[in-house]
Design an enzyme around this catalytic site. Sequence first.
Site, mmCIF file in Angstrom:
data_model
loop_
_atom_site.group_PDB
_atom_site.id
_atom_site.type_symbol
_atom_site.label_atom_id
_atom_site.label_comp_id
_atom_site.label_asym_id
_atom_site.label_seq_id
_atom_site.Cartn_x
_atom_site.Cartn_y
_atom_site.Cartn_z
ATOM 1 N N ASN A 92 13.168 -1.005 11.668
ATOM 2 C CA ASN A 92 12.789 -1.298 10.279
ATOM 3 C C ASN A 92 13.059 -0.074 9.412
ATOM 4 O O ASN A 92 12.643 1.026 9.763
ATOM 5 C CB ASN A 92 11.296 -1.639 10.210
ATOM 6 C CG ASN A 92 10.896 -2.166 8.843
ATOM 7 O OD1 ASN A 92 11.465 -3.148 8.372
ATOM 8 N ND2 ASN A 92 9.943 -1.514 8.207
ATOM 9 N N GLU A 93 13.754 -0.272 8.332
ATOM 10 C CA GLU A 93 13.959 0.788 7.337
ATOM 11 C C GLU A 93 14.221 2.164 7.970
ATOM 12 O O GLU A 93 13.358 3.052 7.920
ATOM 13 C CB GLU A 93 12.733 0.904 6.428
ATOM 14 C CG GLU A 93 12.510 -0.296 5.564
ATOM 15 C CD GLU A 93 11.362 -0.086 4.607
ATOM 16 O OE1 GLU A 93 10.479 0.727 4.879
ATOM 17 O OE2 GLU A 93 11.351 -0.770 3.581
ATOM 18 N N GLU A 125 -2.380 -0.386 5.033
ATOM 19 C CA GLU A 125 -1.890 -1.213 3.924
ATOM 20 C C GLU A 125 -2.884 -2.298 3.512
ATOM 21 O O GLU A 125 -2.512 -3.394 3.098
ATOM 22 C CB GLU A 125 -0.534 -1.789 4.312
ATOM 23 C CG GLU A 125 0.508 -0.671 4.386
ATOM 24 C CD GLU A 125 1.840 -1.101 4.957
ATOM 25 O OE1 GLU A 125 1.838 -1.769 6.014
ATOM 26 O OE2 GLU A 125 2.872 -0.768 4.368
ATOM 27 N N GLN A 126 -4.169 -1.974 3.585
ATOM 28 C CA GLN A 126 -5.210 -2.959 3.290
ATOM 29 C C GLN A 126 -5.128 -3.521 1.881
ATOM 30 O O GLN A 126 -5.510 -4.650 1.639
ATOM 31 C CB GLN A 126 -6.590 -2.320 3.480
ATOM 32 C CG GLN A 126 -6.913 -2.002 4.925
ATOM 33 C CD GLN A 126 -8.134 -1.111 5.018
ATOM 34 O OE1 GLN A 126 -8.215 -0.087 4.352
ATOM 35 N NE2 GLN A 126 -9.088 -1.491 5.841
ATOM 36 N N TYR A 127 -4.638 -2.691 0.936
ATOM 37 C CA TYR A 127 -4.628 -3.111 -0.467
ATOM 38 C C TYR A 127 -3.361 -3.870 -0.874
ATOM 39 O O TYR A 127 -3.221 -4.271 -2.011
ATOM 40 C CB TYR A 127 -4.744 -1.882 -1.376
ATOM 41 C CG TYR A 127 -6.153 -1.390 -1.598
ATOM 42 C CD1 TYR A 127 -6.897 -1.852 -2.679
ATOM 43 C CD2 TYR A 127 -6.732 -0.457 -0.752
ATOM 44 C CE1 TYR A 127 -8.180 -1.394 -2.905
ATOM 45 C CE2 TYR A 127 -8.015 0.003 -0.957
ATOM 46 C CZ TYR A 127 -8.743 -0.464 -2.044
ATOM 47 O OH TYR A 127 -9.996 -0.007 -2.273
ATOM 48 N N HIS A 128 -2.417 -3.997 0.035
ATOM 49 C CA HIS A 128 -1.128 -4.591 -0.343
ATOM 50 C C HIS A 128 -1.287 -6.071 -0.705
ATOM 51 O O HIS A 128 -2.135 -6.766 -0.169
ATOM 52 C CB HIS A 128 -0.140 -4.447 0.821
ATOM 53 C CG HIS A 128 1.290 -4.520 0.397
ATOM 54 N ND1 HIS A 128 1.916 -5.704 0.104
ATOM 55 C CD2 HIS A 128 2.214 -3.554 0.208
ATOM 56 C CE1 HIS A 128 3.179 -5.451 -0.239
ATOM 57 N NE2 HIS A 128 3.380 -4.150 -0.185
ATOM 58 N N TRP A 160 1.438 1.043 -2.655
ATOM 59 C CA TRP A 160 1.908 2.429 -2.567
ATOM 60 C C TRP A 160 2.370 3.021 -3.892
ATOM 61 O O TRP A 160 2.756 4.177 -3.948
ATOM 62 C CB TRP A 160 3.047 2.530 -1.549
ATOM 63 C CG TRP A 160 4.071 1.432 -1.630
ATOM 64 C CD1 TRP A 160 4.155 0.354 -0.788
ATOM 65 C CD2 TRP A 160 5.126 1.270 -2.589
ATOM 66 N NE1 TRP A 160 5.199 -0.467 -1.160
ATOM 67 C CE2 TRP A 160 5.814 0.072 -2.260
ATOM 68 C CE3 TRP A 160 5.567 1.991 -3.684
ATOM 69 C CZ2 TRP A 160 6.904 -0.412 -2.990
ATOM 70 C CZ3 TRP A 160 6.655 1.516 -4.420
ATOM 71 C CH2 TRP A 160 7.305 0.338 -4.066
ATOM 72 N N GLU A 196 12.200 -8.365 2.668
ATOM 73 C CA GLU A 196 10.819 -8.152 2.203
ATOM 74 C C GLU A 196 10.812 -8.085 0.686
ATOM 75 O O GLU A 196 11.700 -7.480 0.085
ATOM 76 C CB GLU A 196 10.267 -6.815 2.718
ATOM 77 C CG GLU A 196 10.076 -6.741 4.201
ATOM 78 C CD GLU A 196 9.516 -5.384 4.634
ATOM 79 O OE1 GLU A 196 9.063 -4.604 3.767
ATOM 80 O OE2 GLU A 196 9.567 -5.102 5.831
ATOM 81 N N ARG A 202 3.672 5.636 11.546
ATOM 82 C CA ARG A 202 4.838 5.010 12.175
ATOM 83 C C ARG A 202 6.014 5.945 11.935
ATOM 84 O O ARG A 202 5.869 6.962 11.277
ATOM 85 C CB ARG A 202 5.090 3.601 11.613
ATOM 86 C CG ARG A 202 5.355 3.579 10.137
ATOM 87 C CD ARG A 202 5.657 2.182 9.605
ATOM 88 N NE ARG A 202 5.623 2.185 8.151
ATOM 89 C CZ ARG A 202 5.794 1.124 7.377
ATOM 90 N NH1 ARG A 202 5.994 -0.069 7.914
ATOM 91 N NH2 ARG A 202 5.758 1.222 6.078
HETATM 92 C C1 GAL Z 1 8.171 -1.761 3.425
HETATM 93 C C2 GAL Z 1 7.990 -1.797 4.937
HETATM 94 C C3 GAL Z 1 6.864 -2.737 5.330
HETATM 95 C C4 GAL Z 1 5.646 -2.475 4.478
HETATM 96 C C5 GAL Z 1 6.027 -2.598 3.023
HETATM 97 C C6 GAL Z 1 4.887 -2.420 2.059
HETATM 98 O O1 GAL Z 1 8.907 -0.666 3.000
HETATM 99 O O2 GAL Z 1 9.172 -2.238 5.545
HETATM 100 O O3 GAL Z 1 6.581 -2.548 6.696
HETATM 101 O O4 GAL Z 1 5.167 -1.206 4.755
HETATM 102 O O5 GAL Z 1 6.979 -1.627 2.727
HETATM 103 O O6 GAL Z 1 5.334 -2.525 0.726
#
Ligand code: GAL
Length: 711
Positions: free
Chosen positions: A191-192, A391-394, A351, A343, A153
């Site tokens: 976003n961000e 982001e499967q592990y989030h 991450w 968020e 992205r």
């Molecule tokens: C943020 C982002 C989200 C997601 C999240 C994961 O920085 O806005 O889309 O990636 O991190 O922690």
Amino acid sequence: MMLSLFLSSESTSHRMPPFVRKLFIALVLLVVYPALSRVSAAQAAPPMPSLLLGSAWYPEQWPESHWDADLALMEAAHLHVVRVGEFAWSRMEPAEGQYDLDWLGRAIRLAEKHHLAVVLGTPTDAPPAWLTSKYPDTLRVDENGRLAQHGGRRQFNYASPRYRLFCAQISDHLARRFGRDPDVIGWQIGNEYTDESFDPATRAQFQQWLQRRYGTLDALNEHWSTAYWSQTYDRWDEIPLVATGGNPGLLLEHRHFVTDTWRSFQRVQIDAIRKWADPRQFITTNIGGLAWSDHFDHYEITRDLDMASWDDYVGQGQLNPMRNGALHDFARGWKRAAFWVMETQPGSVNWAPISTTLNRGETRVMAWQAIGHGANAVLYWQWRSALNGQEQYHGTLVGPDGEPMPIYDEVRQTGGDFERAASALRGTQPVAQVAILESYDSRWAIDFQPHNHNYDELQVLLDWYRPIRQKGFTVDIMNASASIDGYKLVVAPALNVLSPELAAHLKAYVEQGGHLVLGPRSGMKDAYNSLNPERQPGPLVPALGGRVEQYYALDDAVPVSGILGSGTATIWAEQLSTQASDASVLLHYGKSNGWLDHQPAMMTRPLGKGTITYLGAILDANLMQTLTAWMIDGSRVQPEFGPLPEDVEVCRRVGAGRTIYILLNHGALPAGITLSAPMKDLLVDQPPQTTLTLASQGVAVLEEQAQPADR
Ligand code: GAL
């Protein structure tokens, strides 16, 4: 929704002759639809709770048959808001000019069924493959000249006029469709904002931007001292576009250009949305965690938004309450108003070097800490992970099977808390007597040339913030140029860039009775990141009645002592001298490198009705505590709450005739607390008490009881 039903209904409009159909549409648009949407808005939008818990939800990643169960579980956890859409461009516009928003409309209606309000994201952080492959000029080029590609992205070029056109079109379509939807309460732009572009067209924009700013190359050459290393520019198109290395004047201007470019990127979408959106719908963007997302000025970016919001992630390890509290105070300072945590992590991220999970209870404490520092909403990222994708592990609230994860119950408890406390907290906000000033120009100027790689700006700010908060005082962290009238104490840890205007603003505050304390590195540079020809603190030297003779980067600690006690300085030390007879020295250095030996490290001076103080060193934690006690006493800051055990944080929200204290036990042990007067804990069914025990990770939301009227 109703308009599209009218227009698509076979039995009405499609069978009419064209001119009757046009008349019919005009009638619907002008009379019937506005009336109906007013009625439906009035009916379907009961007043929002003043505290909202919610989640990011990505219906486009799941079969529609799963949606209702997801939303029912959200409702059962007392969630009241979902954010949708911010990465769904390929579902919203599957091919150029072909829009499909019906699925989103159905998702919103289902959210309504479960009493969830919706924040709609524009999907401009994740362009679809058809767009960037057909128009490669919309792709970003990094500082090393590499062209981004599809598959992640943020591959877009924020300055590309063509990309902005696509962004405007998708925003326009979304707003036409949902701008009056009673369940859509607000919008998130992109976003961000994160990655800039260094392509030739953006470079040309930078050069034109500089031309508008400086007018002549002579002015630019002078402010940037380009005679140095033969950097003198003869044509605007000779000026490079770089973000690292190079002339400090150019580097600072690049950050200003980045700020303006993100701001205009955002503006295009705000304009597209505002054209259609009901004024009750707010527009915000989701700003990334401050430790890394600081390439633009957040005060400027949020100027055009109705509300600020940011991402609050811990990453690895446990919550650092001071750091996190300070970051909330930063976010509140952008617009000096209530904000949202758009968020936060439901337990863990994916991450961090080690993506540990918050301890049981810590996720709830984090939510309450946000509220304590002035947020009115907290949203988890995310509800349920996509089966594939990076982001499967989030951390999530429900598993890939759609069933609650262990963290779900804690979030449900938090949602229940929010419902209990919402009405008492409505109309309240933190109110501070102490302000900490910072500026992006100063942060950037120091970051470009830290002079000591151990100098960490956030740590320096926290060194000042921590002891003030430990004494229970609310702190406003804000832009140095903002109005500071009314604050009893103003601290500026590192105002490296100090223009004559800013100096006049600070001096006027002191003369009218304020107490200003400046930290090391203050007043070294002007607004062009050029050295001030005076020594530090530059234009404030006459007001201070003293100056910095020389600065030293330290590798070893240096002893410091004086009326504030004894201790050490590390990382940075400045040798001060006093010139005015009414200036007094509060701390001296001990034996060190010879230059600093026995020289002044800190001085203060009365000025007008107030005082101005300069500290030239980074002090150890004990000395910072004594210094804090001295500052608080001298400026007559009034206590906000009684003494508390060390690990218990207190946050005060005031307003609407009420005072609420949010107490958070960040420690591992239970904490006993004695209150100065009986208070009601809004989270439990008990009469007001004068003592309470807060378990580890415990939260109490105390309402001060109205005093009986004097007879
Ligand atoms: C943020 C982002 C989200 C997601 C999240 C994961 O920085 O806005 O889309 O990636 O991190 O922690």
